[in-house]
Design a protein around this motif. Structure first.
Motif, PDB file in Angstrom:
ATOM      1  N   SER A   2       0.837  -1.183   0.000  1.00 30.22           N
ATOM      2  CA  SER A   2       0.000   0.000   0.000  1.00 30.22           C
ATOM      3  C   SER A   2       0.882   1.247   0.000  1.00 30.22           C
ATOM      4  O   SER A   2       2.108   1.180   0.136  1.00 30.22           O
ATOM      5  CB  SER A   2      -0.926  -0.010   1.207  1.00 30.22           C
ATOM      6  OG  SER A   2      -0.170   0.109   2.391  1.00 30.22           O
ATOM      7  N   TRP A   3       0.261   2.406  -0.158  1.00 32.53           N
ATOM      8  CA  TRP A   3       1.010   3.634  -0.296  1.00 32.53           C
ATOM      9  C   TRP A   3       1.774   4.005   0.968  1.00 32.53           C
ATOM     10  O   TRP A   3       2.863   4.569   0.906  1.00 32.53           O
ATOM     11  CB  TRP A   3       0.082   4.776  -0.723  1.00 32.53           C
ATOM     12  CG  TRP A   3      -0.954   5.127   0.310  1.00 32.53           C
ATOM     13  CD1 TRP A   3      -2.177   4.579   0.452  1.00 32.53           C
ATOM     14  CD2 TRP A   3      -0.789   6.087   1.348  1.00 32.53           C
ATOM     15  NE1 TRP A   3      -2.817   5.113   1.512  1.00 32.53           N
ATOM     16  CE2 TRP A   3      -1.987   6.070   2.083  1.00 32.53           C
ATOM     17  CE3 TRP A   3       0.228   6.962   1.730  1.00 32.53           C
ATOM     18  CZ2 TRP A   3      -2.199   6.886   3.188  1.00 32.53           C
ATOM     19  CZ3 TRP A   3       0.002   7.766   2.810  1.00 32.53           C
ATOM     20  CH2 TRP A   3      -1.182   7.737   3.541  1.00 32.53           C
ATOM     21  N   TRP A   4       1.249   3.692   2.152  1.00 39.56           N
ATOM     22  CA  TRP A   4       1.952   4.044   3.385  1.00 39.56           C
ATOM     23  C   TRP A   4       3.192   3.182   3.584  1.00 39.56           C
ATOM     24  O   TRP A   4       4.164   3.605   4.186  1.00 39.56           O
ATOM     25  CB  TRP A   4       1.017   3.989   4.599  1.00 39.56           C
ATOM     26  CG  TRP A   4       0.450   2.630   4.899  1.00 39.56           C
ATOM     27  CD1 TRP A   4      -0.692   2.079   4.415  1.00 39.56           C
ATOM     28  CD2 TRP A   4       1.032   1.657   5.753  1.00 39.56           C
ATOM     29  NE1 TRP A   4      -0.876   0.818   4.887  1.00 39.56           N
ATOM     30  CE2 TRP A   4       0.187   0.531   5.731  1.00 39.56           C
ATOM     31  CE3 TRP A   4       2.184   1.606   6.537  1.00 39.56           C
ATOM     32  CZ2 TRP A   4       0.463  -0.622   6.459  1.00 39.56           C
ATOM     33  CZ3 TRP A   4       2.426   0.454   7.252  1.00 39.56           C
ATOM     34  CH2 TRP A   4       1.579  -0.640   7.210  1.00 39.56           C
ATOM     35  N   GLN A   5       3.181   1.951   3.027  1.00 41.71           N
ATOM     36  CA  GLN A   5       4.385   1.114   3.094  1.00 41.71           C
ATOM     37  C   GLN A   5       5.487   1.684   2.187  1.00 41.71           C
ATOM     38  O   GLN A   5       6.665   1.652   2.536  1.00 41.71           O
ATOM     39  CB  GLN A   5       4.044  -0.319   2.697  1.00 41.71           C
ATOM     40  CG  GLN A   5       3.224  -1.043   3.736  1.00 41.71           C
ATOM     41  CD  GLN A   5       2.762  -2.410   3.261  1.00 41.71           C
ATOM     42  OE1 GLN A   5       2.621  -2.640   2.051  1.00 41.71           O
ATOM     43  NE2 GLN A   5       2.544  -3.311   4.214  1.00 41.71           N
ATOM     44  N   TRP A   6       5.085   2.238   1.029  1.00 45.30           N
ATOM     45  CA  TRP A   6       6.059   2.872   0.159  1.00 45.30           C
ATOM     46  C   TRP A   6       6.654   4.128   0.837  1.00 45.30           C
ATOM     47  O   TRP A   6       7.859   4.367   0.765  1.00 45.30           O
ATOM     48  CB  TRP A   6       5.418   3.269  -1.175  1.00 45.30           C
ATOM     49  CG  TRP A   6       5.244   2.117  -2.118  1.00 45.30           C
ATOM     50  CD1 TRP A   6       4.091   1.518  -2.472  1.00 45.30           C
ATOM     51  CD2 TRP A   6       6.287   1.432  -2.796  1.00 45.30           C
ATOM     52  NE1 TRP A   6       4.330   0.487  -3.341  1.00 45.30           N
ATOM     53  CE2 TRP A   6       5.701   0.411  -3.559  1.00 45.30           C
ATOM     54  CE3 TRP A   6       7.681   1.553  -2.849  1.00 45.30           C
ATOM     55  CZ2 TRP A   6       6.411  -0.460  -4.352  1.00 45.30           C
ATOM     56  CZ3 TRP A   6       8.379   0.671  -3.648  1.00 45.30           C
ATOM     57  CH2 TRP A   6       7.776  -0.308  -4.377  1.00 45.30           C
ATOM     58  N   VAL A   7       5.816   4.892   1.476  1.00 44.29           N
ATOM     59  CA  VAL A   7       6.287   6.084   2.186  1.00 44.29           C
ATOM     60  C   VAL A   7       7.251   5.681   3.289  1.00 44.29           C
ATOM     61  O   VAL A   7       8.311   6.301   3.484  1.00 44.29           O
ATOM     62  CB  VAL A   7       5.090   6.889   2.749  1.00 44.29           C
ATOM     63  CG1 VAL A   7       5.572   7.994   3.684  1.00 44.29           C
ATOM     64  CG2 VAL A   7       4.257   7.473   1.620  1.00 44.29           C
ATOM     65  N   LEU A   8       6.911   4.627   4.021  1.00 50.29           N
ATOM     66  CA  LEU A   8       7.777   4.138   5.088  1.00 50.29           C
ATOM     67  C   LEU A   8       9.113   3.637   4.541  1.00 50.29           C
ATOM     68  O   LEU A   8      10.175   3.898   5.122  1.00 50.29           O
ATOM     69  CB  LEU A   8       7.053   3.029   5.869  1.00 50.29           C
ATOM     70  CG  LEU A   8       7.728   2.541   7.139  1.00 50.29           C
ATOM     71  CD1 LEU A   8       7.890   3.679   8.131  1.00 50.29           C
ATOM     72  CD2 LEU A   8       6.941   1.398   7.741  1.00 50.29           C
ATOM     73  N   TRP A  10      10.618   4.620   1.704  1.00 51.20           N
ATOM     74  CA  TRP A  10      11.405   5.770   1.275  1.00 51.20           C
ATOM     75  C   TRP A  10      11.921   6.573   2.474  1.00 51.20           C
ATOM     76  O   TRP A  10      13.048   7.077   2.451  1.00 51.20           O
ATOM     77  CB  TRP A  10      10.586   6.660   0.342  1.00 51.20           C
ATOM     78  CG  TRP A  10      10.534   6.103  -1.050  1.00 51.20           C
ATOM     79  CD1 TRP A  10       9.489   5.485  -1.636  1.00 51.20           C
ATOM     80  CD2 TRP A  10      11.614   6.083  -1.977  1.00 51.20           C
ATOM     81  NE1 TRP A  10       9.838   5.074  -2.901  1.00 51.20           N
ATOM     82  CE2 TRP A  10      11.146   5.426  -3.139  1.00 51.20           C
ATOM     83  CE3 TRP A  10      12.922   6.527  -1.964  1.00 51.20           C
ATOM     84  CZ2 TRP A  10      11.932   5.225  -4.255  1.00 51.20           C
ATOM     85  CZ3 TRP A  10      13.704   6.326  -3.084  1.00 51.20           C
ATOM     86  CH2 TRP A  10      13.223   5.679  -4.213  1.00 51.20           C
TER      87      TRP A  10
END
Length: 107
Positions: A2-8, A10
């Motif tokens: 999900s998008w929050w995993q990508w943010v985490l 990065w």
């Protein structure tokens, strides 16, 4: 993912990169301080050498002042005059250091 995993992910990469760069800079700090001290010393020595060069340039008015380019006979006469003056000065110093009772004796 999900998008929050990508943010985490990065965010983790950015933090780890910052920590790595900080660690490398921390390890370079001591050698950079030594380099700065060495450069300061070299700068002071260079300033002293340049001052000496300027002093010598003031003494040497032109290239014609060099002994290599002057007349050897004139230089020989000048040297012999200097030797005579030095002998006279040395004799005067010796005479001034002699005890009173020995002033009449010529060495």
């Amino acid at each position: 993912m999900s998008w929050w995993q990508w943010v985490l992910l990065w965010l983790l990469l950015a933090v780890s990169g910052t920590v790595y760069i900080g660690w490398r800079v921390w390890r370079l700090w001591a050698p950079l301080k030594r380099l700065g001290a060495e450069l300061t010393l070299a700068q002071e020595q260079l300033a002293a050498v340049e001052a000496k060069i300027d002093e010598l340039n003031e003494q040497l008015r032109s290239v014609d002042d060099l002994a290599v380019l002057q007349d050897p006979a004139e230089l020989r006469r000048h040297r012999s005059q200097l030797k005579v003056q030095q002998r006279q000065q040395r004799a005067a110093r010796r005479k001034s250091r002699r005890p009173e009772w020995a002033h009449h004796v010529e060495w």
